[in-house]
Motif scaffolding. Structure first.
Motif, PDB file in Angstrom:
ATOM      1  N   CYS A   1      -6.031  -0.106   5.486  1.00 43.81           N
ATOM      2  CA  CYS A   1      -6.550   1.271   5.531  1.00 43.81           C
ATOM      3  C   CYS A   1      -7.635   1.521   4.481  1.00 43.81           C
ATOM      4  O   CYS A   1      -8.163   2.623   4.400  1.00 43.81           O
ATOM      5  CB  CYS A   1      -5.405   2.267   5.363  1.00 43.81           C
ATOM      6  SG  CYS A   1      -4.735   2.331   3.692  1.00 43.81           S
TER       7      CYS A   1
ATOM      8  N   CYS B   1      -0.116   3.066   3.843  1.00 43.48           N
ATOM      9  CA  CYS B   1       0.162   2.498   5.171  1.00 43.48           C
ATOM     10  C   CYS B   1       1.208   1.389   5.127  1.00 43.48           C
ATOM     11  O   CYS B   1       1.547   0.825   6.148  1.00 43.48           O
ATOM     12  CB  CYS B   1      -1.129   1.980   5.806  1.00 43.48           C
ATOM     13  SG  CYS B   1      -1.666   0.390   5.163  1.00 43.48           S
TER      14      CYS B   1
ATOM     15  N   CYS C   1      -6.729  -1.755   0.007  1.00 46.63           N
ATOM     16  CA  CYS C   1      -5.812  -2.164   1.065  1.00 46.63           C
ATOM     17  C   CYS C   1      -6.624  -2.775   2.205  1.00 46.63           C
ATOM     18  O   CYS C   1      -7.625  -2.200   2.634  1.00 46.63           O
ATOM     19  CB  CYS C   1      -5.023  -0.946   1.547  1.00 46.63           C
ATOM     20  SG  CYS C   1      -4.043  -1.278   3.022  1.00 46.63           S
TER      21      CYS C   1
ATOM     22  N   CYS D   1       0.848  -1.197   0.000  1.00 46.96           N
ATOM     23  CA  CYS D   1       0.000   0.000   0.000  1.00 46.96           C
ATOM     24  C   CYS D   1       0.882   1.245   0.000  1.00 46.96           C
ATOM     25  O   CYS D   1       1.860   1.328   0.749  1.00 46.96           O
ATOM     26  CB  CYS D   1      -0.904  -0.020   1.225  1.00 46.96           C
ATOM     27  SG  CYS D   1      -1.895   1.469   1.423  1.00 46.96           S
TER      28      CYS D   1
ATOM     29  N   SER E   1       1.036  -1.569   4.305  1.00 53.41           N
ATOM     30  CA  SER E   1       0.520  -2.931   4.401  1.00 53.41           C
ATOM     31  C   SER E   1       0.829  -3.644   3.082  1.00 53.41           C
ATOM     32  O   SER E   1       0.979  -3.004   2.037  1.00 53.41           O
ATOM     33  CB  SER E   1      -0.998  -2.894   4.649  1.00 53.41           C
ATOM     34  OG  SER E   1      -1.594  -4.084   4.182  1.00 53.41           O
TER      35      SER E   1
HETATM   36 ZN   LIG Z   1      -3.093   0.811   3.331  1.00 54.32          ZN
END
Ligand SMILES: [Zn+2]
Length: 178
Positions: free
Chosen positions: A53, A21, A50, A18, A23
């Protein structure tokens, strides 16, 4: 010959970093395309979110492709977010390579096996993939027969490497135990 079937239970996640964030997991969720078409050219993206988030990003399905090269039913499928089309595009290896993601199949598939009587060995098993889930034959066989990995190595005859992940059908033979 005993049939075993590998099939998905849901769509796999995408291993994709992502931008917000950091991730590394994304989902297609309900499965939506974004379509941009004029009379001549078609752009199609698959929307992914994602899992941390919920940031939405787009994966390219078609970029400035000539509209006339498409079956109108396919374009309609993109417009109505046809679930079969979402699945087939997400699972298309070319799409994954072009968009730099891999599929995360953990928890997204199952193995269906009819009951086997191993005391009637040798038993031949044919594994069919309804979806391209990459599995290690060694692990799949251990799971399907309830054998340890050592037993698999000792009792299974197979013409493909047991440790290398595959998503192509194969057959194997279970030999008698001790
Ligand atoms: Zn994210």
């Amino acid at each position: 010959m005993l049939p075993w079937v590998v099939r998905r239970t849901r769509l796999p996640l995408l291993s994709l970093r992502c931008a917000d964030c950091r991730s590394e997991s994304a989902t297609t969720g309900e499965g939506r395309f974004r379509v941009n078409a004029n009379s001549k050219l078609l752009d199609v993206w698959l929307l992914v979110h994602c899992v941390s988030c919920d940031r939405t990003s787009k994966r390219i399905v078609h970029k400035r492709a000539p509209v006339r090269s498409f079956d109108p039913a396919e374009i309609h499928g993109y417009r109505v977010n046809d679930p079969e089309l979402v699945a087939s595009r997400l699972l298309d290896p070319l799409l994954a390579r072009r968009n730099r993601f891999t599929l995360d199949w953990a928890g997204a598939w199952r193995l269906d096996t009819p009951p086997a009587r191993l005391n009637e060995a040798p038993v031949q098993v044919k594994v069919v993939f309804e979806d391209p889930v990459p599995v290690r034959p060694e692990r799949l066989i251990a799971q399907g027969l309830g054998l340890s990995r050592n037993d698999v190595l000792r009792r299974i005859e197979c013409d493909i490497p047991l440790r290398r992940p595959t998503s192509a059908g194969f057959t194997f033979t279970v030999m008698a135990g001790d």
